[in-house]
Design a protein around this motif. Structure first.
Motif, short mmCIF file in Angstrom:
data_model
loop_
_atom_site.label_atom_id
_atom_site.label_comp_id
_atom_site.label_asym_id
_atom_site.label_seq_id
_atom_site.Cartn_x
_atom_site.Cartn_y
_atom_site.Cartn_z
N VAL A 93 9.83 5.52 0.17
CA VAL A 93 8.46 4.75 0.44
C VAL A 93 8.09 4.89 1.97
O VAL A 93 8.94 4.59 2.68
CB VAL A 93 8.52 3.07 0.11
CG1 VAL A 93 7.23 2.43 0.62
CG2 VAL A 93 8.76 2.81 -1.44
N ARG A 94 7.11 5.65 2.15
CA ARG A 94 6.58 6.18 3.71
C ARG A 94 6.37 4.86 4.45
O ARG A 94 6.14 3.95 4.13
CB ARG A 94 5.28 6.83 3.64
CG ARG A 94 4.94 7.20 4.82
CD ARG A 94 3.83 8.12 4.97
NE ARG A 94 4.52 9.33 4.68
CZ ARG A 94 3.53 10.49 4.36
NH1 ARG A 94 2.31 10.48 4.39
NH2 ARG A 94 4.41 11.69 4.11
N ARG A 95 7.38 5.08 5.78
CA ARG A 95 7.36 3.87 6.69
C ARG A 95 8.19 2.69 6.43
O ARG A 95 8.40 2.04 7.41
CB ARG A 95 5.78 3.36 7.02
CG ARG A 95 4.74 4.35 7.55
CD ARG A 95 3.53 3.48 7.95
NE ARG A 95 3.75 2.35 8.65
CZ ARG A 95 2.95 1.24 8.62
NH1 ARG A 95 2.35 1.11 7.53
NH2 ARG A 95 3.29 0.23 8.99
N PHE A 96 8.80 2.79 5.26
CA PHE A 96 9.88 1.89 4.99
C PHE A 96 10.92 1.97 4.42
O PHE A 96 11.07 3.10 4.12
CB PHE A 96 8.97 0.79 4.03
CG PHE A 96 7.85 -0.05 4.57
CD1 PHE A 96 7.84 -1.07 5.26
CD2 PHE A 96 6.53 0.50 4.50
CE1 PHE A 96 6.67 -2.05 5.84
CE2 PHE A 96 5.35 -0.10 5.05
CZ PHE A 96 5.46 -1.08 5.64
N PRO A 97 12.22 1.17 4.81
CA PRO A 97 13.48 1.77 4.17
C PRO A 97 13.62 1.36 2.77
O PRO A 97 14.79 0.75 2.50
CB PRO A 97 14.50 0.92 5.14
CG PRO A 97 13.65 -0.34 5.65
CD PRO A 97 12.16 0.17 5.59
N PHE A 98 12.96 2.13 1.89
CA PHE A 98 12.95 1.85 0.68
C PHE A 98 12.90 3.10 0.08
O PHE A 98 12.07 3.98 0.16
CB PHE A 98 11.78 0.84 0.07
CG PHE A 98 12.34 -0.66 0.46
CD1 PHE A 98 12.90 -1.42 -0.73
CD2 PHE A 98 12.13 -1.00 1.53
CE1 PHE A 98 13.25 -2.78 -0.61
CE2 PHE A 98 12.09 -2.53 1.84
CZ PHE A 98 12.90 -3.32 0.73
N HIS A 99 13.37 3.15 -1.35
CA HIS A 99 13.07 4.29 -2.35
C HIS A 99 12.87 3.71 -3.60
O HIS A 99 13.29 2.75 -4.02
CB HIS A 99 14.40 4.99 -2.49
CG HIS A 99 14.73 6.00 -1.38
ND1 HIS A 99 14.98 5.78 -0.34
CD2 HIS A 99 14.47 7.49 -1.55
CE1 HIS A 99 15.13 7.15 0.48
NE2 HIS A 99 14.74 7.94 -0.44
N ILE A 100 11.92 4.29 -4.43
CA ILE A 100 11.46 3.85 -5.73
C ILE A 100 12.43 4.52 -6.55
O ILE A 100 12.32 5.84 -6.54
CB ILE A 100 10.18 3.97 -6.08
CG1 ILE A 100 9.17 3.32 -5.33
CG2 ILE A 100 9.78 3.71 -7.59
CD1 ILE A 100 7.92 3.35 -5.23
N VAL A 101 13.31 4.08 -7.50
CA VAL A 101 14.13 4.67 -8.59
C VAL A 101 13.53 4.61 -9.66
O VAL A 101 13.16 3.57 -10.08
CB VAL A 101 15.45 4.02 -8.24
CG1 VAL A 101 16.60 4.63 -9.37
CG2 VAL A 101 16.18 3.98 -7.05
N GLU A 154 1.02 -1.00 -0.19
CA GLU A 154 -0.05 -0.02 0.00
C GLU A 154 0.85 1.07 0.25
O GLU A 154 0.42 2.23 -0.72
CB GLU A 154 -0.95 0.01 1.32
CG GLU A 154 -2.16 -0.99 0.98
CD GLU A 154 -2.92 -1.17 2.39
OE1 GLU A 154 -2.79 -0.40 3.11
OE2 GLU A 154 -3.59 -2.10 2.36
N ALA A 155 1.96 1.18 0.87
CA ALA A 155 2.77 2.30 0.74
C ALA A 155 3.61 2.60 -0.64
O ALA A 155 3.79 3.80 -1.11
CB ALA A 155 3.93 2.17 2.06
N VAL A 156 3.77 1.43 -1.00
CA VAL A 156 4.40 1.38 -2.44
C VAL A 156 3.57 2.23 -3.55
O VAL A 156 3.93 3.06 -4.13
CB VAL A 156 5.02 0.09 -2.90
CG1 VAL A 156 5.39 0.00 -4.54
CG2 VAL A 156 6.14 -0.23 -1.99
N ASP A 157 2.23 1.77 -3.31
CA ASP A 157 1.31 2.26 -4.31
C ASP A 157 1.16 3.73 -4.12
O ASP A 157 0.89 4.42 -5.04
CB ASP A 157 -0.03 1.47 -4.12
CG ASP A 157 -0.21 0.22 -4.58
OD1 ASP A 157 0.86 -0.19 -5.50
OD2 ASP A 157 -1.14 -0.56 -4.30
N ALA A 158 1.08 4.08 -2.99
CA ALA A 158 0.83 5.62 -2.70
C ALA A 158 2.10 6.31 -3.26
O ALA A 158 2.07 7.33 -4.05
CB ALA A 158 0.89 5.95 -1.34
N ALA A 159 3.18 5.87 -3.06
CA ALA A 159 4.51 6.35 -3.78
C ALA A 159 4.24 6.27 -5.22
O ALA A 159 4.89 7.35 -5.97
CB ALA A 159 5.97 5.74 -3.23
#
Length: 102
Positions: A67-75, A34-39
Motif C-alpha cells: 500500500v503506497r505511503r503506508f507500512p501495509f501489504h494487501i495479501v 484511498e491508497a488501499v483502493d488504488a492497491a
C-alpha cells in the motif's frame, strides 16, 4: 476482472487501521483508504503482478501488494471465481499471522 471477496478478519483490520490513522491526524484515515483502493484496483487489473508470499505451500499462490505511503501489504489469493483478500497486513506484524484464513 474477477470480483474481490474480503475475509471478515481483513475487513476488521482495514477498518481498525483507518480509525488509527484518522486518530493521528484528521484526513489521514481517508488518505490510507484511498491508497488501499488504488492497491486493490491494481490487484484486480494485474492479479499476477503481486509478489509471491514465502512460507505458503507452493500449490497456493498467495501474493501481496504494498500500500503506497503506508507500512501495509494487501495479501490475496486468486481463486476460480474471485480474488480473496486475506489480510491488510502491517509490515511490523508477525509474518504469516493470517495463514489460518486460507
Amino acid at each position: 476482472m474477477k470480483p474481490l471477496r474480503m475475509e471478515p478478519e481483513a475487513s476488521t483490520e482495514l477498518a481498525e487501521a483507518a480509525v488509527r490513522y484518522e486518530g493521528r491526524r484528521e484526513g489521514l484515515g481517508a488518505e490510507f483508504l484511498e491508497a488501499v483502493d488504488a492497491a486493490l484496483d491494481f490487484i484486480t487489473r494485474f492479479t499476477q503482478a503481486g509478489s509471491l508470499v514465502p512460507l505458503v505451500p507452493k500449490d497456493l499462490p498467495v501474493r501481496r501488494v504494498p500500500v503506497r505511503r503506508f507500512p501495509f501489504h494487501i495479501v490475496y489469493l486468486e481463486v476460480s471465481d474471485a480474488i480473496r483478500i486475506l489480510a491488510f497486513a502491517h509490515d511490523r506484524r508477525q509474518p504469516g499471522y493470517w495463514l489460518s484464513r486460507l
